[in-house]
Design a protein around this motif. Structure first.
Motif, PDB file in Angstrom:
ATOM      1  N   ASP A  45       0.855  -1.186   0.000  1.00  0.00           N
ATOM      2  CA  ASP A  45       0.000   0.000   0.000  1.00  0.00           C
ATOM      3  C   ASP A  45       0.890   1.234   0.000  1.00  0.00           C
ATOM      4  O   ASP A  45       1.613   1.498   0.965  1.00  0.00           O
ATOM      5  CB  ASP A  45      -0.900  -0.021   1.233  1.00  0.00           C
ATOM      6  CG  ASP A  45      -1.888   1.136   1.268  1.00  0.00           C
ATOM      7  OD1 ASP A  45      -1.732   2.108   0.494  1.00  0.00           O
ATOM      8  OD2 ASP A  45      -2.815   1.077   2.087  1.00  0.00           O
ATOM      9  N   ILE A  46       0.850   1.987  -1.102  1.00  0.00           N
ATOM     10  CA  ILE A  46       1.696   3.180  -1.232  1.00  0.00           C
ATOM     11  C   ILE A  46       0.864   4.466  -1.200  1.00  0.00           C
ATOM     12  O   ILE A  46       1.336   5.520  -1.613  1.00  0.00           O
ATOM     13  CB  ILE A  46       2.557   3.126  -2.507  1.00  0.00           C
ATOM     14  CG1 ILE A  46       1.686   3.022  -3.757  1.00  0.00           C
ATOM     15  CG2 ILE A  46       3.552   1.968  -2.431  1.00  0.00           C
ATOM     16  CD1 ILE A  46       2.457   3.220  -5.065  1.00  0.00           C
ATOM     17  N   GLY A  73      -3.055   1.921  -4.064  1.00  0.00           N
ATOM     18  CA  GLY A  73      -3.069   3.321  -3.648  1.00  0.00           C
ATOM     19  C   GLY A  73      -2.194   4.244  -4.458  1.00  0.00           C
ATOM     20  O   GLY A  73      -1.726   5.265  -3.955  1.00  0.00           O
ATOM     21  N   LEU A  74      -1.991   3.926  -5.722  1.00  0.00           N
ATOM     22  CA  LEU A  74      -1.167   4.786  -6.569  1.00  0.00           C
ATOM     23  C   LEU A  74      -1.900   6.093  -6.825  1.00  0.00           C
ATOM     24  O   LEU A  74      -3.015   6.113  -7.313  1.00  0.00           O
ATOM     25  CB  LEU A  74      -0.858   4.084  -7.897  1.00  0.00           C
ATOM     26  CG  LEU A  74      -0.033   4.877  -8.900  1.00  0.00           C
ATOM     27  CD1 LEU A  74       1.353   5.199  -8.324  1.00  0.00           C
ATOM     28  CD2 LEU A  74       0.095   4.104 -10.203  1.00  0.00           C
ATOM     29  N   GLY A  75      -1.265   7.181  -6.469  1.00  0.00           N
ATOM     30  CA  GLY A  75      -1.831   8.507  -6.683  1.00  0.00           C
ATOM     31  C   GLY A  75      -0.704   9.514  -6.770  1.00  0.00           C
ATOM     32  O   GLY A  75       0.469   9.148  -6.751  1.00  0.00           O
ATOM     33  N   PRO A  76      -1.056  10.791  -6.860  1.00  0.00           N
ATOM     34  CA  PRO A  76      -0.015  11.819  -6.934  1.00  0.00           C
ATOM     35  C   PRO A  76       0.887  11.752  -5.713  1.00  0.00           C
ATOM     36  O   PRO A  76       0.383  11.508  -4.622  1.00  0.00           O
ATOM     37  CB  PRO A  76      -0.803  13.126  -6.955  1.00  0.00           C
ATOM     38  CG  PRO A  76      -2.193  12.736  -7.368  1.00  0.00           C
ATOM     39  CD  PRO A  76      -2.397  11.337  -6.890  1.00  0.00           C
ATOM     40  N   PRO A  77       2.149  11.930  -5.873  1.00  0.00           N
ATOM     41  CA  PRO A  77       2.892  12.233  -7.095  1.00  0.00           C
ATOM     42  C   PRO A  77       3.435  10.986  -7.806  1.00  0.00           C
ATOM     43  O   PRO A  77       4.022  11.103  -8.869  1.00  0.00           O
ATOM     44  CB  PRO A  77       4.053  13.075  -6.579  1.00  0.00           C
ATOM     45  CG  PRO A  77       4.361  12.475  -5.239  1.00  0.00           C
ATOM     46  CD  PRO A  77       3.010  12.048  -4.680  1.00  0.00           C
ATOM     47  N   LEU A  78       3.233   9.806  -7.242  1.00  0.00           N
ATOM     48  CA  LEU A  78       3.849   8.609  -7.813  1.00  0.00           C
ATOM     49  C   LEU A  78       3.224   8.164  -9.124  1.00  0.00           C
ATOM     50  O   LEU A  78       3.897   7.539  -9.944  1.00  0.00           O
ATOM     51  CB  LEU A  78       3.817   7.466  -6.807  1.00  0.00           C
ATOM     52  CG  LEU A  78       4.681   7.645  -5.564  1.00  0.00           C
ATOM     53  CD1 LEU A  78       4.568   6.429  -4.657  1.00  0.00           C
ATOM     54  CD2 LEU A  78       6.127   7.897  -5.940  1.00  0.00           C
ATOM     55  N   ASP A  79       1.954   8.492  -9.355  1.00  0.00           N
ATOM     56  CA  ASP A  79       1.328   8.047 -10.597  1.00  0.00           C
ATOM     57  C   ASP A  79       2.051   8.606 -11.817  1.00  0.00           C
ATOM     58  O   ASP A  79       2.259   7.907 -12.804  1.00  0.00           O
ATOM     59  CB  ASP A  79      -0.163   8.372 -10.630  1.00  0.00           C
ATOM     60  CG  ASP A  79      -0.475   9.846 -10.454  1.00  0.00           C
ATOM     61  OD1 ASP A  79       0.408  10.623 -10.023  1.00  0.00           O
ATOM     62  OD2 ASP A  79      -1.626  10.227 -10.745  1.00  0.00           O
ATOM     63  N   PHE A  94      -3.774  -1.799  -8.077  1.00  0.00           N
ATOM     64  CA  PHE A  94      -5.168  -1.873  -7.670  1.00  0.00           C
ATOM     65  C   PHE A  94      -5.544  -0.616  -6.892  1.00  0.00           C
ATOM     66  O   PHE A  94      -4.697  -0.035  -6.224  1.00  0.00           O
ATOM     67  CB  PHE A  94      -5.401  -3.103  -6.778  1.00  0.00           C
ATOM     68  CG  PHE A  94      -5.115  -4.401  -7.480  1.00  0.00           C
ATOM     69  CD1 PHE A  94      -6.118  -5.070  -8.151  1.00  0.00           C
ATOM     70  CD2 PHE A  94      -3.833  -4.935  -7.486  1.00  0.00           C
ATOM     71  CE1 PHE A  94      -5.854  -6.268  -8.811  1.00  0.00           C
ATOM     72  CE2 PHE A  94      -3.560  -6.122  -8.141  1.00  0.00           C
ATOM     73  CZ  PHE A  94      -4.577  -6.793  -8.806  1.00  0.00           C
ATOM     74  N   PRO A  95      -6.824  -0.232  -6.931  1.00  0.00           N
ATOM     75  CA  PRO A  95      -7.229   0.978  -6.205  1.00  0.00           C
ATOM     76  C   PRO A  95      -7.249   0.805  -4.682  1.00  0.00           C
ATOM     77  O   PRO A  95      -6.987   1.753  -3.952  1.00  0.00           O
ATOM     78  CB  PRO A  95      -8.619   1.290  -6.749  1.00  0.00           C
ATOM     79  CG  PRO A  95      -9.122  -0.004  -7.308  1.00  0.00           C
ATOM     80  CD  PRO A  95      -7.909  -0.782  -7.737  1.00  0.00           C
ATOM     81  N   THR A  96      -7.585  -0.404  -4.221  1.00  0.00           N
ATOM     82  CA  THR A  96      -7.696  -0.639  -2.778  1.00  0.00           C
ATOM     83  C   THR A  96      -7.128  -2.002  -2.405  1.00  0.00           C
ATOM     84  O   THR A  96      -6.968  -2.874  -3.261  1.00  0.00           O
ATOM     85  CB  THR A  96      -9.172  -0.614  -2.313  1.00  0.00           C
ATOM     86  OG1 THR A  96      -9.842  -1.744  -2.889  1.00  0.00           O
ATOM     87  CG2 THR A  96      -9.874   0.686  -2.695  1.00  0.00           C
ATOM     88  N   VAL A  97      -6.886  -2.185  -1.118  1.00  0.00           N
ATOM     89  CA  VAL A  97      -6.432  -3.480  -0.608  1.00  0.00           C
ATOM     90  C   VAL A  97      -7.496  -4.540  -0.875  1.00  0.00           C
ATOM     91  O   VAL A  97      -7.177  -5.666  -1.260  1.00  0.00           O
ATOM     92  CB  VAL A  97      -6.085  -3.389   0.896  1.00  0.00           C
ATOM     93  CG1 VAL A  97      -5.840  -4.767   1.483  1.00  0.00           C
ATOM     94  CG2 VAL A  97      -4.868  -2.492   1.113  1.00  0.00           C
TER      95      VAL A  97
END
Length: 105
Positions: A45-46, A73-79, A94-97
């Motif tokens: 989970d990032i 949990g990929l979102g800004p700024p890592l996306d 994936f969006p969630t666990v």
């Protein structure tokens, strides 16, 4: 065969937070390695990661090669980083666990 024979195996979840760089990656690497010694894969989970450097990307790719790595949990700024480097097309994201746990291996 019982219904439990087809139940998905729950993968361990590791939560990373903050900046992931040369100072913090060794402990994350150790957590990931420990998790996969007892499971067929791992969920990372990032969602609370604020920065990741090339070492972080390398760790993800190594882990992906060694086991079933599911990133959540990929979102800004890592996306943006994932898209630029191209790992968004390689890693299982994936969006969630819950989504990651429910995916077939």
């Amino acid at each position: 065969m019982s219904a439990n024979d087809h139940a998905p195996t729950q993968l361990p979840v590791i939560t990373a937070k903050g900046d992931l760089d040369a100072d913090t990656l060794p402990s994350l690497d150790a957590e990931l390695r420990a998790a996969v010694t007892t499971a067929s894969g791992v969920i990372l989970d990032i969602s609370d990661v604020t920065f990741g450097d090339s070492g972080f990307i390398n760790l993800l790719l190594r882990t992906h090669q060694d086991t079933e790595l599911r990133v959540v949990g990929l979102g800004p700024p890592l996306d943006r980083l994932f898209r630029i480097v191209g790992v968004d097309t390689i890693l299982h994201i994936f969006p969630t666990v819950t989504h990651a746990q429910g995916a077939r291996q």
